[in-house]
Enzyme design. Structure first.
Site, PDB file in Angstrom:
ATOM      1  N   ARG A  12       0.851  -1.198   0.000  1.00 20.81           N
ATOM      2  CA  ARG A  12       0.000   0.000   0.000  1.00 20.81           C
ATOM      3  C   ARG A  12       0.889   1.251   0.000  1.00 20.81           C
ATOM      4  O   ARG A  12       0.898   2.000  -0.970  1.00 20.81           O
ATOM      5  CB  ARG A  12      -0.963  -0.034   1.218  1.00 20.81           C
ATOM      6  N   ASP A  13       1.694   1.441   1.018  1.00 13.89           N
ATOM      7  CA  ASP A  13       2.508   2.657   1.060  1.00 13.89           C
ATOM      8  C   ASP A  13       3.594   2.619  -0.021  1.00 13.89           C
ATOM      9  O   ASP A  13       3.969   3.660  -0.573  1.00 13.89           O
ATOM     10  CB  ASP A  13       3.141   2.831   2.449  1.00 13.89           C
ATOM     11  N   HIS A  16       3.193   4.342  -3.565  1.00 17.98           N
ATOM     12  CA  HIS A  16       3.549   5.741  -3.849  1.00 17.98           C
ATOM     13  C   HIS A  16       4.820   5.833  -4.690  1.00 17.98           C
ATOM     14  O   HIS A  16       5.012   6.788  -5.446  1.00 17.98           O
ATOM     15  CB  HIS A  16       3.766   6.516  -2.549  1.00 17.98           C
ATOM     16  N   SER A 166       4.381  11.180   9.164  1.00 21.24           N
ATOM     17  CA  SER A 166       4.195  11.315   7.711  1.00 21.24           C
ATOM     18  C   SER A 166       5.295  12.117   7.035  1.00 21.24           C
ATOM     19  O   SER A 166       5.617  11.875   5.871  1.00 21.24           O
ATOM     20  CB  SER A 166       2.853  11.995   7.420  1.00 21.24           C
ATOM     21  N   HIS A 193       4.145   4.220  12.812  1.00 20.94           N
ATOM     22  CA  HIS A 193       4.509   4.091  11.401  1.00 20.94           C
ATOM     23  C   HIS A 193       5.537   5.175  11.084  1.00 20.94           C
ATOM     24  O   HIS A 193       5.215   6.362  11.137  1.00 20.94           O
ATOM     25  CB  HIS A 193       3.234   4.270  10.563  1.00 20.94           C
ATOM     26  N   HIS A 195       8.878   7.078   8.870  1.00 20.46           N
ATOM     27  CA  HIS A 195       9.488   7.347   7.565  1.00 20.46           C
ATOM     28  C   HIS A 195      10.961   7.682   7.794  1.00 20.46           C
ATOM     29  O   HIS A 195      11.345   8.140   8.864  1.00 20.46           O
ATOM     30  CB  HIS A 195       8.749   8.477   6.839  1.00 20.46           C
TER      31      HIS A 195
END
Lengths: 335, 335
Positions: A12-13, A16, A166, A193, A195
């Site tokens: 899913r991620d 991108h 995010s 989550h 990054h």
């Protein structure tokens, strides 16, 4: 041993990074490999979640229906996860995801806009589904604010709640404070989550686990836009070394990551200048292409644009600000 | 503000990733870019240091003499660094490096073999040169042992002393304990050089600075073999955000890293399966090709070979152990 549930949004991620073009063979192959390794939750979808495939954010190669049925068939033990941003996705999308056998449904909202998830979390609770709420751009709120919103989400029916970094802005102490505040305020599992914009995705995830998060996200090779997500096959053995139990087979996970590198991505994520600058500025890196275009036309340094967007606390959906900022920086340079 | 001196071995440690084939234009271009950004020390050489160019570890594209004169000419403000492993390099190489204007000379030794550096550090001290000592594979020794060896190195004349995490095995608390012990034991600057096998290079370097290290290494895009080194242009703004002063211009540094990505490397480092396994096992990742060859011929899993080499505490120079381990694992599988 402390149990940590690994949640894997590679399908899913990671979308991108390939403009949502993963095909059925890639989805099936990775889901089978992650399942074989014992990954507890495999999330699938358009990068922006259920219902988001569109001209505006990019049409996916495969419809939501086909993505979900493909991954559902491929998973024997792992649970299937989906993600939805209210507005992009609707109740209809949630209905269909449940019909397809989605086991974990995450609703993502800006960190101070939890009320947008109320109706969806309520619906999921009514259905007896495992509805989670993730607070996005969570560096923009204080530990207390985030704890308040986490409590609200649980009140709406969320069975787990947590944070997305995010913009990739957090350093480990930022994560410890925020996850700690949430873990103290709710009695459901807490999610993190990360990054990797500042090279801290694994360290931040460890800090989250040590502060009480029990659901941690990671993607094979960090697959994701820009600097990418937390590298799953690094995170898992590091957590195990620190005394957390993930239940995942290391060699199986390494094999899944090799499949992903070979079949899913043109190349693993690289932390380039604009990833670093957007992480430092606390701005969603998805602005990158629009910033580059607008700055290029005006002869303005795109790095300055990111830092100014950060000062103005720009969030996704506020792309109009890019044009304003570029125009203002252009005027300053002329003056 | 706490000052941290950034030491940049992009043009030396990065050579491992390109079989020591950086050419004069690449050396000059990167040195000029790093100099323009205000990087304090730019290290250059064959990956294994002065005098190491050979059939055994690979011939460099450019001789030591040409490397040093090229970088010396390119640097206006930055100091020039060189690296030497006793045995590969000799006193003759040190003489010539000083004649070429090397400002910082690092002698690398296995973490419990400091005495191998005695003569060279003594010579550098006599010459009034800035001689440093780095203890390699430092996860194999305790904080107290490392502090003892650091004290010995200072006794031999080292003006700075510190650790290389050669296998990329450390997590931040490991670094804090070891750097803290050394900083408490010596009154010269303490060095830390990280590798990213477990995704912790930036976090470990921050831990080192917070524990008292004042010379920290980083390479553009993490340029180096396998998982690579600490990513310099990420490390610097993270240190600055945490209150350390590096004196480096961020945009200049980002530009230098873009030059490096474009002109020095086929692609930035990727943390693949064997990088992760060698980091976990605490084994020098330079064994990779020999492990793959021997394991492939014997039908043994190379990951098992790395873990067994770790149990046997293999260090560089003990490549013969690879053959023994592969043979034994082969017998176990047959049995």
């Amino acid at each position: 041993m402390n149990r940590v549930i690994i949640h894997d949004p590679t399908l899913r991620d990671g979308q991108h990074a390939v403009r949502h073009q993963l095909d059925v063979a890639a989805l099936r192959g990775y889901a089978e490999a992650a399942d074989a390794a014992g990954v507890p939750v495999v999330e699938v979808g358009h990068g922006n979640g259920l219902g988001a495939s569109s001209l505006q954010v990019g049409r996916a190669a495969v419809s939501d229906d086909v993505m979900l049925s493909t991954v559902r068939e491929a998973l024997r033990h792992s649970r299937m996860g989906v993600f939805m941003l209210p507005g992009w996705g609707t109740s209809t999308d949630l209905h269909r995801a449940l019909e397809h056998g989605a086991d974990v449904v995450r609703i993502g909202v800006h960190c101070t806009e939890t009320s947008l998830a109320e109706r969806h979390l309520g619906f999921l609770a009514e259905q007896g589904a495992d509805g989670h709420c993730v607070l996005m751009m969570s560096h923009m709120a204080s530990p207390d604010q985030l704890a308040e919103h986490a409590v609200a989400a649980v009140g709406y029916g969320a069975r787990a709640v947590g944070l997305m970094d995010s913009a990739g802005n957090f350093l480990p102490p930022d994560v410890s404070a925020r996850i700690g505040a949430i873990a103290a305020a709710v009695d459901v599992p807490v999610i993190f989550h990360g990054h990797n914009n500042l090279g801290m995705a694994v360290a931040n995830s460890v800090a989250a686990a040590q502060a009480g998060a029990t659901i941690i996200d990671g993607c094979a090779r960090g697959f994701g836009a820009g600097a990418g997500n937390t590298q799953l096959e690094v995170l898992v053995p590091v957590l195990e070394r620190l005394g957390f139990d993930t239940g995942i087979d290391l060699y199986g996970l390494l094999d899944a990551a090799e499949f992903a590198e070979r079949e899913l991505m043109p190349a693993p994520p690289v932390t380039g200048s604009l990833s670093i600058v957007s992480g430092l500025a606390g701005v969603f890196s998805g602005f990158k292409h629009q910033v580059l275009d607008a700055a290029g036309r005006a002869g303005v340094d795109p790095r300055d644009v990111f830092f100014e967007l950060g000062r103005r606390q720009a969030i996704a959906g506020q792309e109009d600000l890019i044009v304003d900022v570029v125009a203002e920086l252009g005027r300053r340079e002329v003056a």
